[in-house]
Design a protein around this motif. Structure first.
Motif, mmCIF file in Angstrom:
data_model
loop_
_atom_site.group_PDB
_atom_site.id
_atom_site.type_symbol
_atom_site.label_atom_id
_atom_site.label_comp_id
_atom_site.label_asym_id
_atom_site.label_seq_id
_atom_site.Cartn_x
_atom_site.Cartn_y
_atom_site.Cartn_z
ATOM 1 N N TYR A 182 -111.609 62.661 6.026
ATOM 2 C CA TYR A 182 -110.490 62.088 5.269
ATOM 3 C C TYR A 182 -110.844 60.684 4.778
ATOM 4 O O TYR A 182 -110.532 60.321 3.648
ATOM 5 C CB TYR A 182 -109.230 62.036 6.128
ATOM 6 N N THR A 183 -111.487 59.907 5.628
ATOM 7 C CA THR A 183 -111.865 58.540 5.249
ATOM 8 C C THR A 183 -112.880 58.542 4.106
ATOM 9 O O THR A 183 -112.777 57.744 3.177
ATOM 10 C CB THR A 183 -112.432 57.791 6.469
ATOM 11 N N LYS A 184 -113.870 59.439 4.184
ATOM 12 C CA LYS A 184 -114.861 59.531 3.107
ATOM 13 C C LYS A 184 -114.217 59.913 1.784
ATOM 14 O O LYS A 184 -114.702 59.529 0.725
ATOM 15 C CB LYS A 184 -115.929 60.565 3.455
ATOM 16 N N ALA A 185 -113.148 60.681 1.848
ATOM 17 C CA ALA A 185 -112.458 61.115 0.635
ATOM 18 C C ALA A 185 -111.476 60.061 0.121
ATOM 19 O O ALA A 185 -110.778 60.287 -0.859
ATOM 20 C CB ALA A 185 -111.732 62.424 0.886
ATOM 21 N N GLY A 186 -111.405 58.924 0.791
ATOM 22 C CA GLY A 186 -110.523 57.853 0.341
ATOM 23 C C GLY A 186 -109.085 57.990 0.807
ATOM 24 O O GLY A 186 -108.195 57.333 0.274
ATOM 25 N N LYS A 187 -108.851 58.832 1.768
ATOM 26 C CA LYS A 187 -107.502 59.024 2.310
ATOM 27 C C LYS A 187 -107.438 58.376 3.693
ATOM 28 O O LYS A 187 -108.456 58.142 4.327
ATOM 29 C CB LYS A 187 -107.178 60.521 2.433
ATOM 30 N N PRO A 188 -106.239 58.086 4.179
ATOM 31 C CA PRO A 188 -106.145 57.489 5.516
ATOM 32 C C PRO A 188 -106.585 58.487 6.588
ATOM 33 O O PRO A 188 -106.167 59.648 6.587
ATOM 34 C CB PRO A 188 -104.663 57.138 5.655
ATOM 35 N N GLY A 189 -107.427 58.047 7.499
ATOM 36 C CA GLY A 189 -107.944 58.913 8.544
ATOM 37 C C GLY A 189 -106.870 59.404 9.490
ATOM 38 O O GLY A 189 -106.923 60.537 9.977
ATOM 39 N N TRP A 190 -105.873 58.562 9.756
ATOM 40 C CA TRP A 190 -104.811 58.944 10.689
ATOM 41 C C TRP A 190 -104.005 60.128 10.182
ATOM 42 O O TRP A 190 -103.304 60.781 10.952
ATOM 43 C CB TRP A 190 -103.892 57.762 10.980
ATOM 44 N N ALA A 191 -104.104 60.438 8.903
ATOM 45 C CA ALA A 191 -103.339 61.556 8.342
ATOM 46 C C ALA A 191 -103.756 62.896 8.945
ATOM 47 O O ALA A 191 -102.980 63.839 8.939
ATOM 48 C CB ALA A 191 -103.508 61.595 6.831
ATOM 49 N N CYS A 192 -104.951 62.966 9.504
ATOM 50 C CA CYS A 192 -105.413 64.245 10.054
ATOM 51 C C CYS A 192 -104.704 64.619 11.348
ATOM 52 O O CYS A 192 -104.756 65.775 11.760
ATOM 53 C CB CYS A 192 -106.919 64.220 10.266
ATOM 54 N N ILE B 159 -98.379 68.969 9.238
ATOM 55 C CA ILE B 159 -97.882 69.221 7.887
ATOM 56 C C ILE B 159 -98.459 68.211 6.902
ATOM 57 O O ILE B 159 -99.010 68.591 5.878
ATOM 58 C CB ILE B 159 -96.342 69.276 7.816
ATOM 59 N N TYR B 160 -98.367 66.923 7.214
ATOM 60 C CA TYR B 160 -98.913 65.902 6.313
ATOM 61 C C TYR B 160 -100.423 66.057 6.176
ATOM 62 O O TYR B 160 -100.974 65.805 5.107
ATOM 63 C CB TYR B 160 -98.538 64.507 6.813
ATOM 64 N N ASN B 161 -101.099 66.489 7.253
ATOM 65 C CA ASN B 161 -102.548 66.646 7.168
ATOM 66 C C ASN B 161 -102.930 67.727 6.151
ATOM 67 O O ASN B 161 -103.933 67.596 5.456
ATOM 68 C CB ASN B 161 -103.157 66.938 8.541
ATOM 69 N N LEU B 162 -102.133 68.774 6.032
ATOM 70 C CA LEU B 162 -102.411 69.798 5.018
ATOM 71 C C LEU B 162 -102.152 69.283 3.609
ATOM 72 O O LEU B 162 -102.879 69.609 2.676
ATOM 73 C CB LEU B 162 -101.566 71.039 5.282
ATOM 74 N N ILE B 163 -101.115 68.475 3.466
ATOM 75 C CA ILE B 163 -100.809 67.909 2.151
ATOM 76 C C ILE B 163 -101.941 66.991 1.702
ATOM 77 O O ILE B 163 -102.389 67.053 0.549
ATOM 78 C CB ILE B 163 -99.452 67.166 2.188
ATOM 79 N N VAL B 164 -102.455 66.171 2.603
ATOM 80 C CA VAL B 164 -103.570 65.287 2.268
ATOM 81 C C VAL B 164 -104.826 66.097 1.979
ATOM 82 O O VAL B 164 -105.575 65.791 1.045
ATOM 83 C CB VAL B 164 -103.808 64.258 3.399
ATOM 84 N N LEU B 165 -105.061 67.162 2.750
ATOM 85 C CA LEU B 165 -106.220 68.022 2.500
ATOM 86 C C LEU B 165 -106.128 68.665 1.118
ATOM 87 O O LEU B 165 -107.132 68.770 0.404
ATOM 88 C CB LEU B 165 -106.338 69.088 3.586
ATOM 89 N N LEU B 166 -104.937 69.077 0.714
ATOM 90 C CA LEU B 166 -104.751 69.633 -0.624
ATOM 91 C C LEU B 166 -105.044 68.593 -1.701
ATOM 92 O O LEU B 166 -105.603 68.922 -2.747
ATOM 93 C CB LEU B 166 -103.339 70.188 -0.785
ATOM 94 N N GLU B 167 -104.691 67.335 -1.452
ATOM 95 C CA GLU B 167 -105.023 66.269 -2.400
ATOM 96 C C GLU B 167 -106.530 66.060 -2.471
ATOM 97 O O GLU B 167 -107.075 65.822 -3.549
ATOM 98 C CB GLU B 167 -104.335 64.967 -1.987
#
Length: 125
Positions: A19-29, A33-41
């Motif tokens: 998640y961090t490498k992709a520019g998203k917050p790591g804690w989102a994993c 539910i939110y982790n899937l939304i971030v993964l979709l992004e």
């Protein structure tokens, strides 16, 4: 029980790094539910795909599709997708801690089409 705790911590750490490498917050994993939304992004799919993840049997197809897009986002092939599906924690750690860079959703770099990037393969085929 200690083995499972260590395995869970390693899996979370690998996903956090992806998640961090992709520019998203790591804690989102770690947020359900939110982790899937971030993964979709990260893979460049619409957020409403989350609803498809709630349908039995259909969700299996879409999880494999999302993992394929994730492997493409880091410049990997379908073989890496098989690894993500079968041995997810290990292959997430390989992506997170390995020498892989995030190319953009589905492997499309952010400046593609600007004329200064030459793609080594066509992901749309």
């Amino acid at each position: 029980m200690a083995f499972w705790l260590i395995a869970i911590i390693i899996a979370i750490a690998g996903t956090w790094k992806v998640y961090t490498k992709a520019g998203k917050p790591g804690w989102a994993c770690i947020i359900p539910i939110y982790n899937l939304i971030v993964l979709l992004e990260i893979v460049g799919k619409p957020i409403w795909w989350f609803l498809l993840m709630l349908i039995p049997c259909v969700n299996i197809v879409f999880v494999i599709w999302i993992y394929n897009r994730l492997s493409k986002s880091f410049g990997q092939s379908e073989g890496f997708t098989v690894g993500l599906v079968l041995l997810n924690p290990i292959f997430m750690c390989i992506l997170g801690f390995g020498n892989y860079t995030y190319l953009g959703p589905g492997g499309t770099p952010p400046n593609y089409g600007a004329g200064d990037y030459e793609r080594p393969y066509d992901i749309n085929s």
